[in-house]
Enzyme design. Structure first.
Site, PDB file in Angstrom:
ATOM      1  N   ASP A 197      -2.926  35.562  -5.557  1.00  0.00           N
ATOM      2  CA  ASP A 197      -2.985  34.449  -4.616  1.00  0.00           C
ATOM      3  C   ASP A 197      -4.354  34.472  -3.941  1.00  0.00           C
ATOM      4  OD1 ASP A 197      -2.747  32.680  -2.477  1.00  0.00           O
ATOM      5  OD2 ASP A 197      -0.672  33.240  -2.035  1.00  0.00           O
ATOM      6  N   HIS A 198      -5.158  33.436  -4.209  1.00  0.00           N
ATOM      7  CA  HIS A 198      -6.527  33.432  -3.699  1.00  0.00           C
ATOM      8  C   HIS A 198      -6.602  33.240  -2.188  1.00  0.00           C
ATOM      9  CE1 HIS A 198     -10.724  33.690  -4.268  1.00  0.00           C
ATOM     10  NE2 HIS A 198     -10.788  33.119  -5.467  1.00  0.00           N
ATOM     11  N   ARG A 199      -5.475  32.914  -1.554  1.00  0.00           N
ATOM     12  CA  ARG A 199      -5.457  32.883  -0.098  1.00  0.00           C
ATOM     13  C   ARG A 199      -5.455  34.295   0.467  1.00  0.00           C
ATOM     14  NH1 ARG A 199       0.002  29.711   0.937  1.00  0.00           N
ATOM     15  NH2 ARG A 199       0.592  31.378  -0.532  1.00  0.00           N
ATOM     16  N   VAL A 251      -5.266  32.714  -9.356  1.00  0.00           N
ATOM     17  CA  VAL A 251      -6.443  33.120 -10.122  1.00  0.00           C
ATOM     18  C   VAL A 251      -5.984  34.222 -11.068  1.00  0.00           C
ATOM     19  CG1 VAL A 251      -8.709  34.201 -10.051  1.00  0.00           C
ATOM     20  CG2 VAL A 251      -8.077  32.545  -8.288  1.00  0.00           C
ATOM     21  N   PRO A 296      -2.553  29.260  -4.618  1.00  0.00           N
ATOM     22  CA  PRO A 296      -3.648  29.025  -5.564  1.00  0.00           C
ATOM     23  C   PRO A 296      -3.846  30.250  -6.460  1.00  0.00           C
ATOM     24  CG  PRO A 296      -4.511  29.453  -3.365  1.00  0.00           C
ATOM     25  CD  PRO A 296      -3.029  29.404  -3.232  1.00  0.00           C
TER      26      PRO A 296
END
Length: 418
Positions: free
Chosen positions: A390-392, A212, A210
């Protein structure tokens, strides 16, 4: 035991499963020696020259130039019987087995065991990007007169040869074909090599991590002044110092405060892997497509070492000689889109990495400096930075902190002293 030895396409590194045969350096009937370069292949990551593991006479080439085959496919058969009889050598690091006494092929010279008087077999000397250009233009390198040092064929030589065959420009693909003419409205190019790998990697990245992206515009006037000071120092005079060097240094310093930017997501183990080293990837646009070689342990380098590593990386990428090892195990990447006159963008993550920094073009712009009664507008050197993450692995606070730290160091380079 049969004297006919088949050489199968090896895995040249990093688990690659296929490669395209670019150029054969030998033909049936040629004599070859152990470690003599026999073929140039293009993997999904780089162009690689393969040496022969056998000494003898070439009996058959099983794959034509331009074909893509899987690892393990037979590509050549060598008859090891006769005067050139020698035990097969194991390709360990593409070198001979210990105990073998062999000659290395001289780069730019003729292949050992090949008659000089056989011009039809002699391999023209040209760098991989030039070979690809000739292939794309339908020009045989055997018909090109070299103008480069040592008889090397240049891009200009290929273009001249192509113009001699096709003196008139081809109509644009969008133009209608003249009635009864031979103009083409479409051109189809096979999706393979670096382009196919890039497509696979970017698709996987876009739909797995994901993304951002955050942006900031930075006044880097003081960094540009520092660049001038550093360039004048004796130890740096042999190098052309790009502003990218100082952006890279700022990123490496900023990562120390935000180690989450140098991590990887291990779905199988359900773990976040913190890397205690930084292999800094630098996205490079080449004639073969976009590749991302990286500088190993860049965080442990001095500014001079980093400058030399960047120079070497760029020269190797431009010449098409980056090897799979150069592009493996990267941990964080910089893409310098400013070289194309672009201000900013939303870069996609290099697969397996947590962050990528896009650097826009440096411009002289009016900028508010000072404060209060001393506030004024001055022309300053500014640049836009875009950080995708990576928003994880990184939340908004960590991504913002990393980007803010990079910007602060570039605005006031003296912060690196803290």
């Amino acid at each position: 035991m049969s004297s006919l030895q088949r050489f199968n396409l090896p895995d040249v590194g990093e688990g690659l499963v296929e490669a395209e045969i670019l150029t054969w350096s030998v033909r049936p009937g040629d004599t070859v020696e152990v470690n003599q370069i026999i073929v140039e292949i293009e993997t999904a990551k780089a162009a690689v020259e393969l040496p022969s593991p056998y000494a003898g006479v070439v009996k058959e080439l099983h794959v034509k130039e331009g074909e893509t085959v899987s690892v393990g496919t037979p590509i050549i058969t060598v008859d090891t019987a006769g005067p050139g009889d020698a035990a097969p050598a194991m390709l360990v690091g593409y070198g001979p087995r210990e105990g073998h006494s062999v000659r290395q092929r001289r780069r730019g010279g003729r292949a050992p065991g090949r008659p000089e008087s056989s011009p039809g077999h002699a391999r023209p000397s040209a760098k991989p990007p030039v070979r690809k250009l000739a292939k794309d233009l339908g020009v045989s390198l055997h018909s090109v007169a070299p103008s480069g040092p040592g008889g090397v064929i240049t891009r200009e030589d290929v273009h001249r040869a192509a113009a001699a065959v096709q003196p008139g420009p081809e109509p644009l693909a969008v133009s209608p074909a003249p009635a009864g003419g031979s103009g083409r409205r479409e051109t189809r190019v096979p999706i393979k090599g670096v382009r196919r790998q890039t497509a696979r990697a970017m698709t996987a990245s876009a739909f797995t991590a994901p993304h951002v992206t955050e942006f900031v515009t930075v006044d880097i006037t003081e960094t540009m002044r520092l660049r001038e000071v550093v360039s004048a120092r004796r130890e740096f005079r042999h190098l052309r110092l790009s502003p990218l060097l100082f952006v890279a240094r700022a990123l490496l310093l900023a990562v120390r405060r935000t180690p989450e930017a140098n991590t990887a997501w291990d779905e199988a183990a359900r773990e976040i892997v913190f890397k205690h080293y930084v292999n800094l990837g630098i996205a490079a646009a080449t004639d073969r497509g976009l590749i991302v070689p990286n500088i190993k342990d860049a965080d442990r380098m001095s500014l001079l070492e980093l400058a030399e590593a960047l120079t070497t990386l760029a020269e190797t990428a431009r010449s098409g000689k980056s090897i799979p090892h150069d592009m493996s195990d990267g941990t964080i990447t910089i893409t310098n889109i400013g070289t194309f006159g672009v201000d900013t963008g939303t870069p996609l993550l290099n697969p397996g990495e947590a962050a990528i920094l896009a650097v826009g073009t440096i411009r002289r712009t009016p900028w508010v400096v000072g404060s209060g009664a001393d506030e004024r507008i001055e022309p300053r050197s500014t640049v836009q930075l875009a950080l995708s993450f990576d928003h994880r692995l990184m939340d908004g606070q960590q991504g913002s902190q990393l980007l803010s730290d990079i910007a602060a160091i570039l605005t006031t380079p003296g912060l690196a002293m803290l």
